[in-house]
Design a protein around this motif. Structure first.
Motif, PDB file in Angstrom:
ATOM      1  N   GLY A 175       0.775  -1.236   0.000  1.00 21.17           N
ATOM      2  CA  GLY A 175       0.000   0.000   0.000  1.00 21.17           C
ATOM      3  C   GLY A 175       0.803   1.282   0.000  1.00 21.17           C
ATOM      4  N   GLU A 202      -3.350  -0.156  -4.476  1.00 22.51           N
ATOM      5  CA  GLU A 202      -3.847  -1.316  -3.734  1.00 22.51           C
ATOM      6  C   GLU A 202      -4.062  -1.034  -2.242  1.00 22.51           C
ATOM      7  OE1 GLU A 202      -0.956  -4.429  -4.416  1.00 22.51           O
ATOM      8  OE2 GLU A 202       0.560  -3.428  -3.211  1.00 22.51           O
ATOM      9  N   THR A 252      -5.451  -0.049   1.376  1.00 27.27           N
ATOM     10  CA  THR A 252      -6.754  -0.207   2.032  1.00 27.27           C
ATOM     11  C   THR A 252      -7.293   1.179   2.423  1.00 27.27           C
ATOM     12  OG1 THR A 252      -5.734  -0.337   4.211  1.00 27.27           O
ATOM     13  CG2 THR A 252      -6.051  -2.438   3.025  1.00 27.27           C
ATOM     14  N   ASP A 278      -7.939   2.249   5.339  1.00 22.04           N
ATOM     15  CA  ASP A 278      -7.164   2.716   6.505  1.00 22.04           C
ATOM     16  C   ASP A 278      -5.857   3.372   6.067  1.00 22.04           C
ATOM     17  OD1 ASP A 278      -9.072   1.814   8.251  1.00 22.04           O
ATOM     18  OD2 ASP A 278      -7.908   0.105   8.982  1.00 22.04           O
TER      19      ASP A 278
END
Length: 102
Positions: free
Chosen positions: A24, A80, A82, A84
């Motif tokens: 991420g 990619e 998330t 969060d």
């Protein structure tokens, strides 16, 4: 993969001789790898493959390292990431931290 990491850049570590990309996180110019090295202070990290990705989710003392990097402006959230992780990047952008200073 467990061990004391060598920081290559804010999105890449070398742990136990293996190069590990943080899930991420995208390194961008201005990402301060020395700041990440200071944060880690020779502490051991645990990295596990992220499902459906070539990257890894690495933790230090239970904290997601990707989130720490993005929260402090050490890089950009990748496609990619998330929700969060995207929220951590938003914090750094709002507070003008790290790569978002300018």
């Amino acid at each position: 993969i467990v061990g004391v990491p060598e920081v290559i850049d804010t999105a890449t570590l070398r742990v136990g001789g293996k190069v590990v990309r943080l899930f991420g996180v995208e390194w961008v110019r201005g990402g301060q790898s020395d700041e990440l090295s200071k944060y880690l202070r020779k502490r051991s990290v645990t990295c596990q493959p992220a499902p459906g990705s070539s990257a890894h989710i690495c933790t230090v003392e239970g904290r997601d390292l990707s989130e720490v990097v993005l929260f402090n402006g050490g890089g950009r959230a990748s496609s990619e990431a998330t929700p969060d992780l995207a929220a951590a990047e938003d914090h750094a952008r709002t507070e003008r931290l790290g790569v978002w200073k300018r």
